[in-house]
Design a protein around this motif. Structure first.
Motif, PDB file in Angstrom:
ATOM      1  N   ILE A   1     -47.595  -6.769 -19.184  1.00 23.72           N
ATOM      2  CA  ILE A   1     -48.990  -6.728 -19.628  1.00 23.72           C
ATOM      3  C   ILE A   1     -49.567  -5.332 -19.421  1.00 23.72           C
ATOM      4  O   ILE A   1     -50.266  -4.787 -20.299  1.00 23.72           O
TER       5      ILE A   1
ATOM      6  N   LYS B   1     -50.887  -2.858 -22.388  1.00 25.89           N
ATOM      7  CA  LYS B   1     -52.237  -2.280 -22.345  1.00 25.89           C
ATOM      8  C   LYS B   1     -52.168  -0.757 -22.443  1.00 25.89           C
ATOM      9  O   LYS B   1     -52.951  -0.126 -23.173  1.00 25.89           O
TER      10      LYS B   1
ATOM     11  N   ASP C   1     -53.843   1.433 -25.396  1.00 29.19           N
ATOM     12  CA  ASP C   1     -54.806   2.485 -25.050  1.00 29.19           C
ATOM     13  C   ASP C   1     -54.426   3.814 -25.700  1.00 29.19           C
ATOM     14  O   ASP C   1     -55.298   4.589 -26.117  1.00 29.19           O
TER      15      ASP C   1
ATOM     16  N   TYR D   1     -59.476  -3.082 -29.006  1.00 23.19           N
ATOM     17  CA  TYR D   1     -58.691  -4.302 -28.892  1.00 23.19           C
ATOM     18  C   TYR D   1     -59.152  -5.151 -27.712  1.00 23.19           C
ATOM     19  O   TYR D   1     -59.829  -4.682 -26.792  1.00 23.19           O
ATOM     20  N   GLU D   2     -58.775  -6.429 -27.759  1.00 26.57           N
ATOM     21  CA  GLU D   2     -58.870  -7.307 -26.594  1.00 26.57           C
ATOM     22  C   GLU D   2     -57.518  -7.969 -26.412  1.00 26.57           C
ATOM     23  O   GLU D   2     -56.893  -8.427 -27.363  1.00 26.57           O
ATOM     24  N   LEU D   3     -57.050  -7.967 -25.173  1.00 30.40           N
ATOM     25  CA  LEU D   3     -55.735  -8.494 -24.827  1.00 30.40           C
ATOM     26  C   LEU D   3     -55.956  -9.767 -24.026  1.00 30.40           C
ATOM     27  O   LEU D   3     -56.486  -9.726 -22.924  1.00 30.40           O
TER      28      LEU D   3
END
Length: 286
Positions: A45, A49, A53, A59-61
């Motif tokens: 994860i 991310k 970046d 974005y949303e994870l």
């Protein structure tokens, strides 16, 4: 004059589309881990991310609504449901069904395996002095894992289970001799488990393989986005920094440098695996 106005209008439309695209929100769903303390998911994860970046996108994870173990997560991804990115060990079938991003996120450590054993069997394993002798023992693996076929292809008689938790239960009952687990998984998995289970201290298996991010075949744009971010992180050193901070202490704790490592063939390894790119692989120093 009319042509000039048309060109101006087209230019303004192009700028508007580009602005909207840059501002668009990418919602990226990954498989929800077993619980918030499941440390095995922290590095994948964090690396995902980092890659996102690096691209500069908005974005949303988010985790999936329900817990998805590996086999279920891959099925849902193939059907374009619940998740749009999964990290998993590759094989030829998975690369046919899904779209792989061929950058090994754990630098090949998914194929470096140490053994969880029942403490009652410790003396038996201490007497093993060769790969041939090790093959007299029965490893436990998941029913749909590529590892099962790799071990079988190398002559092991493998006992299979629906998921990794069942393997630990069978070890406690001595219904299987050892559970080969990746060095990036095993420490987190053993925390809080029965004192009757322990790590065999002297041996390891290694087979060349990679853990990739996979997306659905209908989503090449997301694949390119993640690949672009990973390559930028490789180039600026932030990939390597995250890899080391997440894994170096574990490798030292497992004393990898002093283990006897038995190498296996991997007949499931796709020919497109980037084995020649030395930047992408961890070198085991012994």
């Amino acid at each position: 004059m009319a042509l000039k106005y048309v060109k101006t209008a087209l230019l303004l439309c192009s700028l508007l589309v580009a602005t909207q695209s840059a501002a668009a929100l990418w919602t990226i769903n990954y498989p929800k881990p077993l619980d918030d303390s499941d440390a095995r998911a922290e590095y994948p994860i964090a690396l995902l991310k980092l890659a996102l970046d690096k691209t500069g996108v908005n974005y949303e994870l988010l985790p999936s609504d329900r817990i998805l173990l590996s086999s279920k997560a891959l099925r849902q991804l193939r059907e374009n449901r619940e998740v749009n990115v999964v990290w998993s060990m590759t094989d030829s079938q998975r690369e046919k069904d899904l779209l792989p991003i061929r950058i090994p996120i754990a630098k090949g450590l998914i194929g470096l395996r140490v053994f969880v054993i029942n403490v009652d069997r410790e003396a038996e394993f201490a007497r093993v002095s060769s790969k041939n002798e090790l093959m007299n023992f029965t490893p436990l693996q998941g029913e749909e894992w590529p590892d099962t076929k790799i071990l079988q292809a190398n002559g092991f008689n493998v006992a299979t289970v629906p998921n990794f938790k069942d393997a630990y239960s069978l070890l406690l009952q001595n219904k299987g001799d050892f559970f080969p687990r990746s060095v990036i998984e095993v420490s987190a998995e053993l925390e809080g488990r029965s004192a009757s289970l322990k790590l065999e201290p002297d041996m390891a298996l290694y087979y060349p393989t990679a853990m990739y991010y996979f997306v659905n075949k209908s989503n090449p744009t997301l694949a390119r986005l993640i690949e672009t971010g990973l390559n930028r992180a490789i180039e600026d050193g932030s990939f390597e920094a995250l890899f080391k901070s997440s894994n170096e202490a574990i490798l030292e704790e497992l004393d990898i440098k002093n283990r006897r490592i038995y190498t296996l063939d991997n007949p499931l390894l796709p020919p497109e695996t980037p084995l020649a790119d030395e930047r992408l692989w961890y070198v085991i120093e012994q």
